[in-house]
Design a protein around this motif. Structure first.
Motif, short mmCIF file in Angstrom:
data_model
loop_
_atom_site.label_atom_id
_atom_site.label_comp_id
_atom_site.label_asym_id
_atom_site.label_seq_id
_atom_site.Cartn_x
_atom_site.Cartn_y
_atom_site.Cartn_z
N SER A 96 0.81 -1.22 0.00
CA SER A 96 0.00 0.00 0.00
C SER A 96 0.85 1.27 0.00
CB SER A 96 -0.94 0.01 1.22
OG SER A 96 -0.20 0.22 2.42
N ASP A 97 2.16 1.13 0.15
CA ASP A 97 3.05 2.30 0.22
C ASP A 97 3.86 2.40 -1.07
OD1 ASP A 97 4.73 4.37 0.85
OD2 ASP A 97 5.38 3.54 2.78
N LYS A 98 3.25 3.01 -2.06
CA LYS A 98 3.89 3.10 -3.39
C LYS A 98 5.14 3.98 -3.37
CE LYS A 98 -0.51 2.24 -5.63
NZ LYS A 98 -1.48 2.34 -4.57
N ASP A 99 5.24 4.88 -2.40
CA ASP A 99 6.41 5.76 -2.30
C ASP A 99 7.69 5.00 -1.94
OD1 ASP A 99 4.82 7.96 -2.92
OD2 ASP A 99 4.50 8.48 -0.81
N LYS A 100 7.55 3.86 -1.30
CA LYS A 100 8.72 3.08 -0.88
C LYS A 100 9.06 1.93 -1.82
CE LYS A 100 8.88 4.00 4.06
NZ LYS A 100 8.89 3.36 5.38
N LEU A 101 8.30 1.75 -2.90
CA LEU A 101 8.52 0.61 -3.79
C LEU A 101 9.89 0.64 -4.46
CD1 LEU A 101 5.13 -0.23 -5.46
CD2 LEU A 101 6.45 -1.57 -3.84
N SER A 102 10.34 1.80 -4.87
CA SER A 102 11.64 1.89 -5.52
C SER A 102 12.76 1.47 -4.55
CB SER A 102 11.87 3.32 -6.02
OG SER A 102 13.14 3.43 -6.60
N GLU A 103 12.67 1.94 -3.33
CA GLU A 103 13.66 1.56 -2.31
C GLU A 103 13.57 0.08 -2.00
OE1 GLU A 103 15.04 2.85 2.23
OE2 GLU A 103 13.15 3.61 1.42
N ALA A 104 12.36 -0.45 -1.91
CA ALA A 104 12.17 -1.88 -1.64
C ALA A 104 12.79 -2.72 -2.77
CB ALA A 104 10.69 -2.21 -1.49
N LYS A 105 12.59 -2.28 -4.00
CA LYS A 105 13.17 -2.98 -5.15
C LYS A 105 14.69 -2.94 -5.09
CE LYS A 105 13.62 -2.61 -10.14
NZ LYS A 105 13.22 -1.86 -11.34
N ASP A 106 15.27 -1.77 -4.82
CA ASP A 106 16.72 -1.64 -4.74
C ASP A 106 17.30 -2.57 -3.68
OD1 ASP A 106 16.61 0.30 -6.73
OD2 ASP A 106 16.86 1.99 -5.34
N GLU A 107 16.70 -2.60 -2.52
CA GLU A 107 17.20 -3.45 -1.43
C GLU A 107 17.04 -4.92 -1.77
OE1 GLU A 107 18.99 -2.55 1.15
OE2 GLU A 107 18.79 -0.42 0.64
N LEU A 108 15.95 -5.28 -2.42
CA LEU A 108 15.75 -6.67 -2.83
C LEU A 108 16.84 -7.11 -3.80
CD1 LEU A 108 14.15 -9.31 -3.01
CD2 LEU A 108 12.71 -8.21 -4.75
N PHE A 109 17.14 -6.27 -4.79
CA PHE A 109 18.16 -6.65 -5.77
C PHE A 109 19.56 -6.68 -5.17
CE2 PHE A 109 14.78 -6.46 -8.76
CZ PHE A 109 15.17 -7.30 -9.78
N LYS A 110 19.85 -5.80 -4.21
CA LYS A 110 21.14 -5.89 -3.50
C LYS A 110 21.25 -7.25 -2.82
CE LYS A 110 21.57 -1.00 -2.28
NZ LYS A 110 21.51 -0.07 -1.14
#
Length: 179
Positions: A96-110
């Motif tokens: 539900s927090d679309k503002d954090k999706l980019s950060e979540a994606k970056d951390e997942l790929f790291k």
């Protein structure tokens, strides 16, 4: 035939063990999910995890050791250490927090690019599907570019840890990795 009989006989007396790491950004719902998996009736009353929490619960013949790791930036360098010993990684995202999706994606790929974690099965959970406007599985999969993750099993579910929505599928997925 004899090997199957021995395996069946062992299953009557021995439980499997599974270590799973529940990780993701702060406020994704990892502790609420951990409490839901452990049938904790007070699952909604959580505070931010400082460092990590460890919970243990038996589901069927699998004894789950759940490592709920803090999602604050200062704890993310510890994720690899704990995930290294786990049989699977559960990555929780606040859908539900679309503002954090980019950060979540970056951390997942790291995380998935770390050499020590190559091949570890990955379960991505889009949590908080009970909130209006939360992304659906297919939307979350596209936003996180999950099809780019190679050399491991990747699965995604939309859940609500608060309302126990789809928790049974999370348990089924996790228990198949018990040793």
């Amino acid at each position: 035939m004899f090997a199957k009989f021995v395996t069946w006989l062992k299953s009557l007396f021995y439980k499997k063990e599974l270590q799973a790491c529940l990780i993701g950004l702060q406020n994704a719902g990892k502790t609420t999910l951990t409490n839901a998996l452990c049938n904790d009736p007070d699952r909604d009353n959580t505070i931010p995890t400082i460092g990590f929490n460890v919970r243990e619960v038996t589901k069927g013949k699998v004894n789950l050791h759940l490592w709920d790791l803090g999602g604050q930036n200062k704890f993310r360098n510890l994720w690899e250490r704990y995930c290294n010993d786990a049989q699977c990684i559960v990555y929780v995202v606040d859908a539900s927090d679309k503002d954090k999706l980019s950060e979540a994606k970056d951390e997942l790929f790291k995380l998935v690019e770390m050499d020590t974690l190559v091949g570890k099965p990955l379960l991505v959970l889009g949590n908080k599907n009970d909130i209006d406007g939360a992304l659906k599985e297919d939307q979350l999969q596209k936003m996180l570019d999950l099809e780019q993750i190679q050399n491991r099993e990747v699965c995604i579910y939309s859940i609500s840890a608060k309302n126990l929505t789809n928790i049974d599928n999370v348990i089924k997925w996790m228990t198949k990795y018990g040793k």
